[in-house]
Scaffold this active site. Structure first.
Site, PDB file in Angstrom:
ATOM      1  N   SER A 295       0.815  -1.218   0.000  1.00 39.39           N
ATOM      2  CA  SER A 295       0.000   0.000   0.000  1.00 39.39           C
ATOM      3  C   SER A 295       0.846   1.264   0.000  1.00 39.39           C
ATOM      4  O   SER A 295       2.004   1.275   0.435  1.00 39.39           O
ATOM      5  CB  SER A 295      -0.916   0.010   1.230  1.00 39.39           C
ATOM      6  OG  SER A 295      -1.786  -1.087   1.195  1.00 39.39           O
TER       7      SER A 295
HETATM    8  N1  SAH Z   1      -0.946  -4.346   3.789  1.00 38.29           N
HETATM    9  C1  SAH Z   1      -0.380  -4.971   2.639  1.00 38.29           C
HETATM   10  C2  SAH Z   1      -1.370  -4.912   1.504  1.00 38.29           C
HETATM   11  C3  SAH Z   1      -1.253  -6.061   0.604  1.00 38.29           C
HETATM   12  S1  SAH Z   1      -2.478  -6.093  -0.672  1.00 38.29           S
HETATM   13  C4  SAH Z   1       0.910  -4.273   2.256  1.00 38.29           C
HETATM   14  O1  SAH Z   1       0.971  -3.044   2.363  1.00 38.29           O
HETATM   15  O2  SAH Z   1       1.847  -4.933   1.796  1.00 38.29           O
HETATM   16  C5  SAH Z   1      -3.748  -7.034   0.101  1.00 38.29           C
HETATM   17  C6  SAH Z   1      -3.398  -8.424   0.510  1.00 38.29           C
HETATM   18  O3  SAH Z   1      -4.610  -9.052   0.948  1.00 38.29           O
HETATM   19  C7  SAH Z   1      -2.847  -9.308  -0.608  1.00 38.29           C
HETATM   20  O4  SAH Z   1      -1.611  -9.836  -0.204  1.00 38.29           O
HETATM   21  C8  SAH Z   1      -3.902 -10.395  -0.776  1.00 38.29           C
HETATM   22  O5  SAH Z   1      -3.370 -11.654  -1.111  1.00 38.29           O
HETATM   23  C9  SAH Z   1      -4.539 -10.418   0.605  1.00 38.29           C
HETATM   24  N2  SAH Z   1      -5.892 -10.977   0.654  1.00 38.29           N
HETATM   25  C10 SAH Z   1      -6.917 -10.811  -0.218  1.00 38.29           C
HETATM   26  N3  SAH Z   1      -8.009 -11.505   0.189  1.00 38.29           N
HETATM   27  C11 SAH Z   1      -7.658 -12.129   1.354  1.00 38.29           C
HETATM   28  C12 SAH Z   1      -8.328 -13.001   2.246  1.00 38.29           C
HETATM   29  N4  SAH Z   1      -9.602 -13.382   2.053  1.00 38.29           N
HETATM   30  N5  SAH Z   1      -7.664 -13.446   3.333  1.00 38.29           N
HETATM   31  C13 SAH Z   1      -6.378 -13.073   3.567  1.00 38.29           C
HETATM   32  N6  SAH Z   1      -5.686 -12.266   2.746  1.00 38.29           N
HETATM   33  C14 SAH Z   1      -6.313 -11.796   1.655  1.00 38.29           C
END
Ligand code: SAH
Length: 222
Positions: free
Chosen positions: A69
């Site tokens: 993010s």
């Molecule tokens: N906070 C993280 C954002 C990553 S993007 C950062 O800044 O690096 C969002 C993440 O949510 C992705 O890695 C995706 O695989 C995960 N995600 C999506 N749906 C999900 C679910 N149902 N359970 C767990 N993780 C999930």
């Protein structure tokens, strides 16, 4: 300075300070949040190919088609949670682990769930490198929460859901806060702050946002 060194050498320090000033100008006033951003080395979480953009205020690609993010969004969501160091926090969507590391500096314990094994493994290595011993990880479907560890004082979701997942509301302490992106129309998302009350929830819209979708189930391909 070569792009590979940006964010790791002197230039990185300068850009880190510029980013902090930018975040302050954008309305991030919580000094604990700003300190956490100053402390956590974002360079560790950004893929080498994007090293020159480590301290740019934008989201960047990570493995498995996901994103780390934008710093402003990380800071804003963290500030919106109103954390104290006694709190137990649940995070859905570990991704790179950057948001997790920020939370770990401010809360007592962070439980984080990711659906991609590869992302989780890489994030776990970073937590170890940074000696963040108050982070607990799980591979799973975050929309179902972590019932064995509930209730949580705070919940943060970093992938966009179609609505507010009821399982997560059920695992929030009364008076607890959840911050999450919600898809309100195709291609349209807003960040919402939910407070669990005695007889339901209150909802507040904070900002328009753009997150990867919250996807059901553990990923089969990674
Ligand atoms: N906070 C993280 C954002 C990553 S993007 C950062 O800044 O690096 C969002 C993440 O949510 C992705 O890695 C995706 O695989 C995960 N995600 C999506 N749906 C999900 C679910 N149902 N359970 C767990 N993780 C999930």
């Amino acid at each position: 300075m070569s792009p590979a060194r940006a964010g790791r050498g002197d230039g990185g320090d300068k850009r880190g300070i510029q980013l902090l000033m930018h975040l302050r100008n954008q309305g991030i006033r919580d000094t604990n949040v700003l300190e956490a951003i100053e402390t956590v080395p974002r360079a560790l979480f950004v893929p080498e190919a994007f090293a020159d953009q480590t301290y740019a205020d934008q989201a960047l690609p990570i493995a498995c088609g996901q994103t780390i993010s934008q710093p402003f969004i990380v800071a804003f969501m963290t500030q919106s949670l109103r954390l104290t160091d006694r709190m137990k926090v649940l995070e859905i969507g570990t991704g790179s682990g950057y948001q997790t590391a920020i939370l770990a500096h401010l809360a007592r314990r962070v439980y984080t769930i990711e659906r991609y094994r590869q992302l989780l493994r890489e994030a776990e290595k970073r937590f170890k490198t940074l000696k963040l011993n108050n982070v607990v990880t799980m591979l799973g479907d975050g929309a179902k929460g972590w019932p064995a560890q509930a209730p949580f004082d705070r919940i943060i979701v970093t992938a966009a859901a179609r609505g507010v997942p009821q399982d997560l509301v059920d695992q929030l302490q009364i008076g607890g806060i959840m911050v999450l992106p919600v898809e309100i129309a195709p291609g349209e998302q807003e960040l919402q702050r939910i407070v669990r009350t005695d007889d339901g929830i209150t909802r507040e819209t904070l900002l328009p946002v753009r997150f990867v979708p919250l996807v059901e189930g553990v990923a089969k391909d990674g």
